[in-house]
Design a protein around this motif. Structure first.
Motif, PDB file in Angstrom:
ATOM      1  N   PHE A   1       0.828  -1.196   0.000  1.00  0.00           N
ATOM      2  CA  PHE A   1       0.000   0.000   0.000  1.00  0.00           C
ATOM      3  C   PHE A   1       0.869   1.255   0.000  1.00  0.00           C
ATOM      4  CE2 PHE A   1      -1.910   3.358   2.649  1.00  0.00           C
ATOM      5  CZ  PHE A   1      -3.054   3.630   1.924  1.00  0.00           C
ATOM      6  N   TYR A   2       2.023   1.185   0.660  1.00  0.00           N
ATOM      7  CA  TYR A   2       2.874   2.357   0.805  1.00  0.00           C
ATOM      8  C   TYR A   2       3.640   2.699  -0.465  1.00  0.00           C
ATOM      9  CZ  TYR A   2       1.914   1.633   5.751  1.00  0.00           C
ATOM     10  OH  TYR A   2       1.283   1.464   6.957  1.00  0.00           O
ATOM     11  N   VAL A   3       3.607   1.844  -1.468  1.00  0.00           N
ATOM     12  CA  VAL A   3       4.328   2.134  -2.711  1.00  0.00           C
ATOM     13  C   VAL A   3       3.354   2.322  -3.874  1.00  0.00           C
ATOM     14  CG1 VAL A   3       6.368   0.906  -1.948  1.00  0.00           C
ATOM     15  CG2 VAL A   3       4.657  -0.329  -3.243  1.00  0.00           C
ATOM     16  N   ARG A   4       2.113   2.658  -3.571  1.00  0.00           N
ATOM     17  CA  ARG A   4       1.127   2.845  -4.634  1.00  0.00           C
ATOM     18  C   ARG A   4       0.646   4.285  -4.733  1.00  0.00           C
ATOM     19  NH1 ARG A   4      -3.359  -1.823  -4.539  1.00  0.00           N
ATOM     20  NH2 ARG A   4      -3.938  -0.656  -6.392  1.00  0.00           N
ATOM     21  N   GLU A   5       0.659   5.024  -3.631  1.00  0.00           N
ATOM     22  CA  GLU A   5       0.145   6.386  -3.631  1.00  0.00           C
ATOM     23  C   GLU A   5       1.155   7.330  -2.989  1.00  0.00           C
ATOM     24  OE1 GLU A   5      -2.632   7.193  -5.016  1.00  0.00           O
ATOM     25  OE2 GLU A   5      -3.565   5.223  -5.310  1.00  0.00           O
ATOM     26  N   ASP A   6       1.145   8.611  -3.437  1.00  0.00           N
ATOM     27  CA  ASP A   6       1.971   9.619  -2.788  1.00  0.00           C
ATOM     28  C   ASP A   6       1.535   9.786  -1.334  1.00  0.00           C
ATOM     29  OD1 ASP A   6       3.365  10.077  -5.079  1.00  0.00           O
ATOM     30  OD2 ASP A   6       2.508  12.045  -5.514  1.00  0.00           O
ATOM     31  N   ALA A   7       2.510  10.019  -0.468  1.00  0.00           N
ATOM     32  CA  ALA A   7       2.224  10.255   0.948  1.00  0.00           C
ATOM     33  C   ALA A   7       3.207  11.308   1.448  1.00  0.00           C
ATOM     34  CB  ALA A   7       2.345   8.966   1.757  1.00  0.00           C
ATOM     35  N   VAL A   8       2.945  12.559   1.082  1.00  0.00           N
ATOM     36  CA  VAL A   8       3.834  13.668   1.424  1.00  0.00           C
ATOM     37  C   VAL A   8       3.297  14.349   2.675  1.00  0.00           C
ATOM     38  CG1 VAL A   8       4.888  15.808   0.633  1.00  0.00           C
ATOM     39  CG2 VAL A   8       4.409  13.966  -1.001  1.00  0.00           C
ATOM     40  N   MET A   9       4.121  14.378   3.703  1.00  0.00           N
ATOM     41  CA  MET A   9       3.712  14.887   5.002  1.00  0.00           C
ATOM     42  C   MET A   9       4.253  16.299   5.225  1.00  0.00           C
ATOM     43  SD  MET A   9       4.540  13.137   8.618  1.00  0.00           S
ATOM     44  CE  MET A   9       6.226  13.027   8.028  1.00  0.00           C
ATOM     45  N   VAL A  10       3.405  17.188   5.734  1.00  0.00           N
ATOM     46  CA  VAL A  10       3.781  18.574   6.009  1.00  0.00           C
ATOM     47  C   VAL A  10       3.991  18.735   7.514  1.00  0.00           C
ATOM     48  CG1 VAL A  10       3.064  20.977   5.856  1.00  0.00           C
ATOM     49  CG2 VAL A  10       2.495  19.381   4.008  1.00  0.00           C
ATOM     50  N   SER A  11       5.166  19.279   7.890  1.00  0.00           N
ATOM     51  CA  SER A  11       5.508  19.455   9.315  1.00  0.00           C
ATOM     52  C   SER A  11       5.592  20.925   9.690  1.00  0.00           C
ATOM     53  CB  SER A  11       6.847  18.764   9.622  1.00  0.00           C
ATOM     54  OG  SER A  11       6.840  17.422   9.209  1.00  0.00           O
ATOM     55  N   GLU A  12       4.818  21.767   9.021  1.00  0.00           N
ATOM     56  CA  GLU A  12       4.919  23.211   9.211  1.00  0.00           C
ATOM     57  C   GLU A  12       4.556  23.634  10.632  1.00  0.00           C
ATOM     58  OE1 GLU A  12       5.904  26.990   8.497  1.00  0.00           O
ATOM     59  OE2 GLU A  12       6.269  25.261   7.211  1.00  0.00           O
ATOM     60  N   ALA A  13       3.577  22.974  11.250  1.00  0.00           N
ATOM     61  CA  ALA A  13       3.170  23.360  12.602  1.00  0.00           C
ATOM     62  C   ALA A  13       4.321  23.224  13.590  1.00  0.00           C
ATOM     63  CB  ALA A  13       1.983  22.512  13.049  1.00  0.00           C
ATOM     64  N   LEU A  14       5.092  22.168  13.479  1.00  0.00           N
ATOM     65  CA  LEU A  14       6.231  21.966  14.375  1.00  0.00           C
ATOM     66  C   LEU A  14       7.354  22.951  14.055  1.00  0.00           C
ATOM     67  CD1 LEU A  14       7.156  20.154  16.713  1.00  0.00           C
ATOM     68  CD2 LEU A  14       8.149  18.619  15.021  1.00  0.00           C
ATOM     69  N   ARG A  15       7.517  23.274  12.786  1.00  0.00           N
ATOM     70  CA  ARG A  15       8.555  24.227  12.393  1.00  0.00           C
ATOM     71  C   ARG A  15       8.280  25.608  12.976  1.00  0.00           C
ATOM     72  NH1 ARG A  15      11.714  22.440   8.098  1.00  0.00           N
ATOM     73  NH2 ARG A  15      11.034  20.460   7.210  1.00  0.00           N
ATOM     74  N   GLN A  16       7.024  25.960  13.098  1.00  0.00           N
ATOM     75  CA  GLN A  16       6.677  27.269  13.665  1.00  0.00           C
ATOM     76  C   GLN A  16       7.103  27.397  15.125  1.00  0.00           C
ATOM     77  OE1 GLN A  16       2.486  27.819  12.940  1.00  0.00           O
ATOM     78  NE2 GLN A  16       2.760  28.049  10.724  1.00  0.00           N
ATOM     79  N   LEU A  17       7.363  26.254  15.764  1.00  0.00           N
ATOM     80  CA  LEU A  17       7.846  26.272  17.150  1.00  0.00           C
ATOM     81  C   LEU A  17       9.367  26.218  17.217  1.00  0.00           C
ATOM     82  CD1 LEU A  17       5.283  23.885  18.911  1.00  0.00           C
ATOM     83  CD2 LEU A  17       5.120  26.336  18.439  1.00  0.00           C
ATOM     84  N   GLY A  18      10.030  26.277  16.057  1.00  0.00           N
ATOM     85  CA  GLY A  18      11.479  26.318  16.040  1.00  0.00           C
ATOM     86  C   GLY A  18      12.170  25.022  15.682  1.00  0.00           C
ATOM     87  N   TRP A  19      11.390  23.962  15.391  1.00  0.00           N
ATOM     88  CA  TRP A  19      12.017  22.685  15.038  1.00  0.00           C
ATOM     89  C   TRP A  19      12.418  22.680  13.576  1.00  0.00           C
ATOM     90  CZ3 TRP A  19      10.586  18.957  11.415  1.00  0.00           C
ATOM     91  CH2 TRP A  19      11.281  17.746  11.487  1.00  0.00           C
ATOM     92  N   ALA A  20      13.539  22.045  13.275  1.00  0.00           N
ATOM     93  CA  ALA A  20      13.970  21.833  11.891  1.00  0.00           C
ATOM     94  C   ALA A  20      14.762  20.537  11.848  1.00  0.00           C
ATOM     95  CB  ALA A  20      14.821  23.002  11.393  1.00  0.00           C
ATOM     96  N   PRO A  21      14.591  19.730  10.797  1.00  0.00           N
ATOM     97  CA  PRO A  21      15.324  18.460  10.733  1.00  0.00           C
ATOM     98  C   PRO A  21      16.804  18.688  10.449  1.00  0.00           C
ATOM     99  CG  PRO A  21      14.096  18.806   8.708  1.00  0.00           C
ATOM    100  CD  PRO A  21      13.711  19.926   9.626  1.00  0.00           C
TER     101      PRO A  21
END
Length: 522
Positions: free
Chosen positions: A323-343
């Protein structure tokens, strides 16, 4: 008046502390000056992850079942509890997962409430969203696809209901597909599959295309925990945690192969939806699917024996994983970034290389570099057999005939003795008029003796424009003229897209012309 606690006075419990994510959380807390109560049913030394964590005076380890009542006593004095414990298996039924994934989080929260803990951080997963939606934010609807995802969502809802009734602040983190040193799930299964494919085929193609997703390094998930614990606005909220770069599944597998240092051949496209429709009857057949899964396990055990590995990694072949290799699954982490987090690891292609290096140093996965190949051969046989070859011939393509010349150095694992099958490597240079001039080549060679000797060569090289090519050809001894037949070879040249450029016919040059038995020169 009570003294305000500083960061160095803070105390946190990490449940599942010896796991692939847990050790990174313990490390992040310790480096930030927290006192850490590390709880796991296993000893850290038995997991092979002890090199990831330097033991310190502010880390105390407790080996006990996470549902043990004693865990509540250990929470007294803690300001935070982080639950990184879970059974991660997308093929297991609900009843096999619910105890660790639903009941344990509920019990931990109740213990935390009774012990006066200020905040609970629950590690969930980002695969719980509706699979039909390519981009996922925290507000996207959830629609679990399998029982593992179902238990993660149920745990979130149980904890939110308990918090609404009065209890510690709750932060839920939904990391993307986790990878990194010490991890044994998700990408780790793909790492073993690439190793198996490399063991079966001496030369692998690159892959391109397929559905896109972004990943999450375990160290970045741990830094997200730190933001959740130190930022007031993170309380009673849910956050996605993922890197910056959405990669196609083909790029992910190619990145793993490159992380091994495997030379890849021409790129081929990932299977399409039509392909999945064609193979779905096989996937749904319990017997056939079970045989395929069993074969993967046997092949991995063989690799472990041959490379002397002590690895907790296992190849995974799960229906649900498809199932994980059939559809795009792009996750947005903007809410956490607004608190100062960055990978720190913004791209899977960057993070997987040191991850595989760690796996190799821990003897969890094999090495495929030249030095490792040499070490394996030295340990298996008393000596090697090396000889030179010079071949000349023609490439007959759709447009023209080009001259081909190659100087080869062939190394076999030992003196070629019938009827054994012998493997080896080939290196040297190749020139093809109009395409490449003295281009370095590297590949493999296999010698079989039955019913008559056959020697197959396969190697890659780059043309004068830097484009990858692969040439494969074979010598076959035939009767009634064994010497003449063995001195000629036939094969095919493939370009970077996997398309055939033409047929190649080669013959041995002058003094290097071999007799009927390999290695005995005329």
């Amino acid at each position: 008046m009570a003294t305000k606690k500083t960061t160095s006075d803070r105390r946190a419990m990490v449940v599942g502390a010896a796991g692939g994510l847990g050790v990174h959380i313990v490390r992040a807390l310790s480096e930030a000056g927290w006192e850490v109560v590390a709880v796991d049913r296993r000893e850290l030394a038995t997991t092979g992850r002890e090199t990831l964590l330097e033991d310190g005076p502010k880390i105390t380890w407790h080996q006990l079942e996470c549902r043990d009542e004693a865990i509540g006593e250990l929470m007294i004095g803690c300001q935070a509890v982080i639950n990184a414990a879970a059974t991660v298996n997308i093929s297991e039924p609900y009843r096999a997962l619910a105890l660790d994934n639903v009941e344990l989080p509920r019990q931990l929260y109740v213990h935390a409430r009774d012990a006066g803990v200020e905040q609970v951080v629950q590690i969930s997963c980002a695969s719980v969203y509706d699979g039909e939606r390519g981009v996922r934010t925290e507000d996207s609807p959830v629609d679990p696809y399998n029982d593992y995802e179902r238990t993660k969502i149920e745990a979130e809802r149980e904890l939110e209901a308990l918090r609404a009734g009065g209890g510690p602040a709750l932060t839920i983190l939904r990391p993307g597909l986790l990878y990194g040193p010490g991890c044994t799930e998700m990408s780790a299964g793909l790492v073993t599959v690439v190793a198996i494919l490399r063991d079966l085929a001496s030369y692998l193609p690159g892959l391109r295309g397929g559905p896109r997703t972004n990943w999450c390094h375990a160290a970045d998930a741990a830094s997200a925990v730190m933001v959740a614990l130190t930022h007031p606005e993170a309380r009673n909220r849910t956050f996605n945690v993922g890197d910056d770069t959405a990669l196609s599944f083909g790029e992910v597998l190619t990145s793993i192969a490159e992380g091994y240092g495997i030379d890849l051949g021409p790129s081929v496209p990932m299977p399409t939806v039509t392909f999945w429709a064609m193979v779905s009857p096989l996937i749904d057949n319990d017997f056939a699917f079970g045989r395929m899964r069993g074969l993967l396990r046997l092949l991995w055990k063989r690799i472990q024996r041959e490379h002397k590995l002590t690895s907790p990694l296992r190849p995974r072949l799960d229906r649900s994983a498809l199932f994980y290799v059939r559809e795009d699954a792009v996750m947005v982490s903007e809410a956490l970034r607004q608190l100062g987090w960055a990978p720190a690891w913004k791209d899977f292609r960057q993070g997987i290389v040191p991850t595989i290096r760690w796996y190799q140093q821990a003897c969890w996965v094999p090495r495929f570099d030249t030095e490792a190949l040499q070490e394996r051969r030295d340990g298996r046989v008393g000596g090697q057999y090396t000889f030179d070859e010079r071949v000349r011939g023609e490439l007959e393509g759709s447009r023209r005939v080009s001259e081909v010349q190659a100087s080869l150095v062939v190394t076999l694992e030992q003196w070629p003795v019938p009827p054994m099958r012998h493997e080896g490597c080939v290196e040297g240079t190749i020139s093809i008029s109009g395409l490449a001039l003295e281009a370095p080549l590297l590949g493999t060679v296999v010698l079989d003796y039955g019913p008559l000797p056959t020697m197959r060569y396969e190697f890659g090289f780059k043309d004068d424009e830097g484009r990858a090519h692969r040439l494969s050809f074979a010598r076959e001894m035939t009767l009634p003229h064994p010497l003449c037949s063995w001195s000629s070879a036939h094969g095919e040249l493939i370009d970077q897209w996997g398309d055939a450029l033409g047929r190649v016919t080669l013959s041995d040059e002058g003094a290097t012309r071999p007799r009927a038995w390999l290695g005995v020169r005329a």
